[in-house]
Design an enzyme around this catalytic site. Structure first.
Site, PDB file in Angstrom:
ATOM      1  N   ASP A 257      16.923  -9.750  13.637  1.00 16.12           N
ATOM      2  CA  ASP A 257      17.452 -10.882  14.493  1.00 16.12           C
ATOM      3  C   ASP A 257      16.508 -11.219  15.619  1.00 16.12           C
ATOM      4  O   ASP A 257      15.595 -10.647  15.782  1.00 16.12           O
ATOM      5  CB  ASP A 257      18.825 -10.803  15.040  1.00 16.12           C
ATOM      6  CG  ASP A 257      19.418 -12.147  15.164  1.00 16.12           C
ATOM      7  OD1 ASP A 257      20.895 -11.868  15.099  1.00 16.12           O
ATOM      8  OD2 ASP A 257      18.977 -12.909  15.449  1.00 16.12           O
TER       9      ASP A 257
HETATM   10  C1  GLC Z   1      20.421 -15.952  16.660  1.00 20.47           C
HETATM   11  C2  GLC Z   1      21.495 -15.483  15.921  1.00 20.47           C
HETATM   12  C3  GLC Z   1      21.253 -15.447  14.398  1.00 20.47           C
HETATM   13  C4  GLC Z   1      20.329 -16.560  14.073  1.00 20.47           C
HETATM   14  C5  GLC Z   1      19.013 -16.530  14.631  1.00 20.47           C
HETATM   15  C6  GLC Z   1      18.099 -17.609  14.523  1.00 20.47           C
HETATM   16  O1  GLC Z   1      20.085 -15.306  18.038  1.00 20.47           O
HETATM   17  O2  GLC Z   1      21.922 -14.164  16.411  1.00 20.47           O
HETATM   18  O3  GLC Z   1      22.622 -15.590  13.913  1.00 20.47           O
HETATM   19  O4  GLC Z   1      20.480 -16.637  12.677  1.00 20.47           O
HETATM   20  O5  GLC Z   1      19.103 -15.987  16.234  1.00 20.47           O
HETATM   21  O6  GLC Z   1      18.613 -18.607  15.010  1.00 20.47           O
END
Ligand code: GLC
Length: 709
Positions: A257
């Site tokens: 993430d």
């Molecule tokens: C965010 C979220 C995740 C998302 C990613 C990209 O922090 O936790 O769900 O897909 O970043 O935007």
């Protein structure tokens, strides 16, 4: 030699690490901004994928940098969070799950994929599969609710919808099952907080939707920010390499993430970014989202002997294979071309999805609104709110595409005198508007109270310690109801809201959630009776935050709640029962279930168990009902949940008509993780419970026995 092997041979170490580098562009802020020179890095072959960028021209221009200006011309993969729509926005997933309609779930994903693929997006960071039983957690809105069986069906439908038959087909998107895993059990409902769950809860609740996603062929998985029992998911070798790769044979891409690789230092498991990068890579994380630690630190990790080049090659190979499956080497600019009229078709789908996501929680007979109603007071901070109807994670959606509740009512009731005021703001302390609101209420035949949360109070990092109606909305609602006005309350929200006083005082309450573009029309169709509400709660609705976590599949206890026994599991100051159970949802019809029967009283592993029940529509209104089938394993070597959902069926019933609804269960439905967490079948007694929600006192029950394994 395959294309991938020859590319790996040709790549320098830096170019390999570039393929593992996933960077964000600026079209949406989905995390802390990390400074960087994206264009320069792309030209230098140091970027493998870009997200938060959309629009055909800018995507094409960016892709051209990689394909035409780098040494090897490896195309980029473009990703985006497409959870409930790309340009056409559908209800948030928690609401859409309430339709209990896998075909609908698949259709909205398919529509989203086509819209996004037309603009050069290749991968969606969805479906979000975090089972959650805690409405304090803002991300409960993004997922399929509290039940792992529902979450598994949701996963399969969404992945079918996003990915279609082949990833190289125009209009296909690679799906990313996220966030692996158990973030929904964050301590105190606070995003990113530590997760301490038993091995049993992992295997019974949090892992099944991801197993279903892998079985459905999802192309990628995103590891979660949180730790599980002390080990951050970004470096959780046992669950990433051990469970996903070796146990489930998942050979797709695992991505971290947002900045989660570098956060391993904050987690306290890595002394520096070099160790963080090494831990994540060796645990099974292929792509580093935004932190840049792979690009900058893996060379030193190699030099320190913390990783082997083979680890890097294996990760790069998986990323290149995904790009190959998407057809990007053959056509890096694989823009789909929208068919004529697709936008209108998607808006119709958005209306259908929104209607089917509205949950009628309570109704004292005021709905549907009388056809001759002359004057309606539409009052509340969400009455004419536009952008909030989108909810969190609205991708390339636009507020101007949303129909507000007031607009929907005006369109549906052109002859009706609609008067409107906000009364109070969503979160503010100003109560001066309440007096005018009460005056409007006194002059109207009925009041539609439009209450709830803002879109920003839902989703990531949007947790609420007291998930009730924010600001002075309670004061507004109670002042209006104190005038004697008949009030129908609509709750625009991303979570169940604790408001027992509202259910006691309002003539009717509907959870309208965040319904997307067609919110206003869908709500008006339900309030006027043009559409008979059919959604059911995918998550238990608590009476008080003190009950949380609260869910229907609670495990047995030696002293179950008993109002007549002081020494039983209960509260002194609150009932143990929720406001509304999982599966709750009213319609304008009245359906009764009778004559539950099973084709056998004893079964063995190879048998199928046929369960039938008769459903009768006692009303004059055509209806579509959802009927749930739960089991209870009465005695097993580990205490089993009091109920486990194993099937549901939808049945359309004309006024006065009856139908027999049939379910077929295999022995797998009666298995559970044994003490070693492997699938176990244990002979013994089982109850089958069938009904319109998880409210046990209203379920029909029959018993049978597994006699041998
Ligand atoms: C965010 C979220 C995740 C998302 C990613 C990209 O922090 O936790 O769900 O897909 O970043 O935007």
């Amino acid at each position: 030699m395959s294309r991938i092997e020859s590319l790996l041979r040709a790549m320098t170490l830096e170019e390999k690490l570039g393929q593992l580098n996933l960077v964000t562009a600026g079209h949406a802020a989905t995390g802390p901004i990390v400074p960087g020179e994206t264009t320069h890095d792309i030209r230098a072959g140091l970027v493998g994928g870009v997200f938060n960028l959309w629009g055909r021209d800018v995507v094409a221009r960016t892709q051209r940098l990689a394909v035409e200006e780098t040494r090897l011309g490896v195309p980029l993969i473009f990703g985006l969070d497409i959870l409930h729509g790309y340009r056409t926005i559908f209800p948030v997933p928690l609401a859409e799950t309430g339709a209990f309609d896998p075909l609908l779930w698949e259709r909205t994903a398919r529509a989203s994929a086509l819209e996004a693929a037309c603009e050069g997006i290749h991968l969606s960071f969805a479906p979000m599969l975090d089972v959650s039983r805690d409405p304090r957690w803002g991300r409960i809105a993004e997922g399929p609710g509290e039940d792992p069986f529902v979450g598994s069906k949701f996963a399969q439908a969404k992945i079918r919808g996003f990915q279609g038959e082949r990833l190289s087909d125009r209009g296909a998107l690679a799906a990313t099952a996220k966030h692996f895993c158990a973030g929904g059990a964050a301590t105190a409902g606070r995003d990113y907080a530590a997760v301490d769950v038993s091995e049993r809860m992992l295997h019974e609740v949090y892992l099944p939707p991801f197993r279903a996603a892998v079985e459905a062929g999802c192309a990628a998985i995103m590891s979660a920010f949180n730790n599980v029992n002390g080990v951050p998911m970004t470096s959780h070798d046992k669950l990433l390499n051990g469970y996903l790769r070796r146990k489930l044979d998942f050979d797709g891409v695992i991505m971290s993430d947002y900045t989660a690789v570098s956060e391993l230092v904050e987690h306290g498991v890595a002394a520096d970014l070099v160790e963080a990068a090494a831990l994540a890579l060796t645990a099974g994380v292929d792509m580093d989202m935004v932190s840049g630690a792979y690009l900058r630190c893996l060379p030193e990790a190699l030099a320190r002997g913390l990783v082997a080049e083979a680890d890097i090659d294996a990760a790069v190979a998986r990323v290149l294979r995904l790009k190959e499956r998407l057809g990007l080497f053959d056509d890096p600019y694989r823009f789909a071309t929208p068919a004529e009229g697709v936008q209108e078709a998607h808006r119709q789908l958005a209306l259908d999805a929104a209607r089917r996501a509205i949950t009628l929680l309570s109704d004292r007979g005021i709905l549907p609104l009388a056809a001759d109603v002359r004057r309606i007071a539409v009052i509340g901070p969400l009455a004419d709110a536009r952008a909030d109807m989108l909810g969190p994670w609205s991708a390339a959606g636009a507020a101007e595409n949303c129909v507000t509740i007031l607009e929907g009512l005006k369109a549906a009731l052109p002859a009706c005198d609609l008067i409107h005021c906000t009364g109070v703001s969503i979160e503010g302390d100003d109560e001066r508007g309440i007096e005018l609101a009460c005056a409007l209420a006194r002059s109207a035949d009925v009041v539609v109270l439009c209450l709830g949360e803002s879109a920003g109070m839902s989703g990531e990092a949007a947790c609420r310690a007291t998930p009730g109606l924010p600001g002075k909305q309670r004061q507004l609602a109670e002042s209006i109801m104190a005038t004697g006005a008949s009030a129908v309350a609509l709750l625009s929200c991303g979570r169940p809201l604790t408001a027992p006083w509202l259910f006691e005082q309002a003539q009717a309450v509907l959870a309208t959630w965040f319904l997307g573009d067609m919110a206003g029309h869908a709500i008006a169709d339900v309030l006027t009776g043009r559409f008979n509400p059919c959604a059911r709660l995918a998550v238990t609705w608590p009476r008080d935050v003190g009950q949380v976590p609260i869910f229907y599949a609670s495990r047995s206890t030696g002293r179950p709640p008993d109002a007549n026994n002081f020494y039983s599991s209960k509260y002194l100051d609150c009932p143990v029962e929720p406001q509304f159970p999982f599966g709750h949802g009213l319609s304008f019809a009245c359906v009764t279930l009778t004559n539950l029967r099973i084709n056998r009283l004893e079964f063995t592993l190879g048998d199928e168990v046929e369960v039938r029940v008769d459903a009768r529509n006692e009303s004059e209104v055509a209806t579509e009902e959802t009927i749930f089938l739960f089991i209870h394993d009465v005695t097993a070597r580990v205490g089993r949940p009091l109920m486990e959902l194993k099937a549901w069926a939808k049945v359309a019933l004309a006024p006065g008509k009856s139908k027999t609804v049939a379910f077929t269960l295999t022995a797998e439905s009666f298995s559970f993780p044994g003490e070693d967490m492997e699938v176990m079948f244990e002979p013994g007694a089982f109850d089958i419970l069938v009904g319109l929600s998880a409210d046990r006192k209203n379920l029909l029950t029959a018993s049978l026995r597994m006699i041998s394994t």
